[in-house]
Design an enzyme around this catalytic site. Structure first.
Site, PDB file in Angstrom:
ATOM      1  CE  LYS A 152      -4.083  -1.709   0.234  1.00 42.85           C
ATOM      2  NZ  LYS A 152      -5.253  -1.532  -1.192  1.00 42.85           N
ATOM      3  CE  LYS A 196     -10.661  -4.595  -3.547  1.00 39.95           C
ATOM      4  NZ  LYS A 196     -10.470  -3.585  -3.274  1.00 39.95           N
TER       5      LYS A 196
END
Length: 324
Positions: free
Chosen positions: A146, A243
């Site tokens: 990230k 997702k």
């Protein structure tokens, strides 16, 4: 059919940070759909990025509780894509599997491998702490980092690469970069062996990707939710992250997967910070995906009973007692 929904909270092992903020728990909505003989379960994760809350998701589920003959085909007419529709859709898949005494992938005629490799996410932190997290996961084959668009992004990747020299690296900026930051970073990232850059720009400004060079494939996450988004992202991204909390369930995710393949996109199967109940339906899409990022349950201090088996960066099959 009887529909019940409730909030459940699962504390995380460690705080989880991305460019937009941090969290210490996974707050999910669990839906049960019962026909009086069998009960199907599904899980949705409210996404604050899209103004979803636990209360709004519970209200959406409640709004369809009295619908006669509710089924997966009706859901898109009743609810927009998001966590509520995802939880209901997956609960209906689970119910159908239990009624038929078949596994969900058999019902959907979906090929499934016994084991697939998944990335493990290194939460946003200082370069030193991210390197420590990578060193603790040195035996895992794929790490997803990230990043946040500040001056330390390159140092983060360099330190992780030094700590985990053999790992495949993916990065996720969560809409935090500018075109200038991208241009300054991308060549160095290529030399460090980064294989994928996920959502560098905000979804409403990602047209910049049409004019920038792509030495590393770029993946749409926040920019691609359902099949309807594919025409817009076609000339901007090489890959999409599917997702179920964005697609509104497995049913639309299967459509998106097929249409994306027809349009030559690479496919990443991802998840939110969630339990194994969310991972299970997404696992059906993972066998032939280009990348898999189904590590949500690994971030929890405690998963659900009958949770997924993870071993050395691979994820097994969902137990019958869990889902599908």
């Amino acid at each position: 059919m009887k529909i019940e929904a409730r909030q459940e909270i699962f504390p995380l092992k460690h705080p989880f940070r991305i460019s937009r903020g941090s969290r210490t728990e996974a707050s999910v909505v669990t839906v049960n759909v019962s026909d009086g003989h069998f009960t199907g379960r599904g899980e949705g994760v409210p996404i604050s990025r899209y103004s979803q809350t636990v209360d709004s998701v519970l209200a959406q589920v409640s709004s369809v509780a009295s619908v006669t003959d509710l089924n997966r085909e009706k859901l898109p007419e009743l609810l927009s894509a998001g966590a509520a529709r995802n939880a209901l859709d997956c609960a209906l898949w689970d119910l159908e599997a239990k009624r038929s005494s078949k596994r969900a992938w058999e019902l959907g005629n979906i090929p499934i491998a016994d084991q697939v490799e998944t990335s493990f996410t290194i939460s946003l932190d200082t370069p030193e702490r991210m390197a420590e997290s990578a060193a603790a996961a040195v035996d895992l084959p794929i790490l997803k980092l990230k990043l946040c668009g500040d001056d330390n992004d390159l140092a983060r990747v360099e330190r992780v690469r030094a700590a985990a020299p053999k790992a495949r690296l993916l990065i996720d900026a969560n809409e935090s970069w500018s075109p200038r930051h991208y241009r300054n970073m991308v060549s160095a990232l290529k030399q460090l062996g980064v294989e994928l850059i996920e959502q560098p720009f905000a979804a409403d400004t990602d047209d910049a990707l049409e004019t920038l060079e792509h030495p590393i494939p770029v993946c749409a996450d926040e920019s691609c939710h359902t099949t309807a988004d594919l025409p817009r992202v076609k000339n901007r991204y090489e890959a999409i992250n599917i997702k179920l909390d964005k697609t509104g369930g497995l049913t639309e995710a299967l459509r998106l997967y097929q249409r994306a393949r027809e349009n030559n996109f690479k496919i990443l199967i991802g998840c939110m910070v969630c339990t194994s109940l969310s991972i299970a339906p997404a696992r059906l899409l993972a066998s032939n995906a280009d990348s898999v990022d189904l590590d949500g349950a690994l971030l929890l201090g405690r998963d659900r009973d009958h949770g997924f088996p993870y071993c050395n960066g691979t994820i097994g099959m969902p137990a019958r007692e869990l889902w599908g």
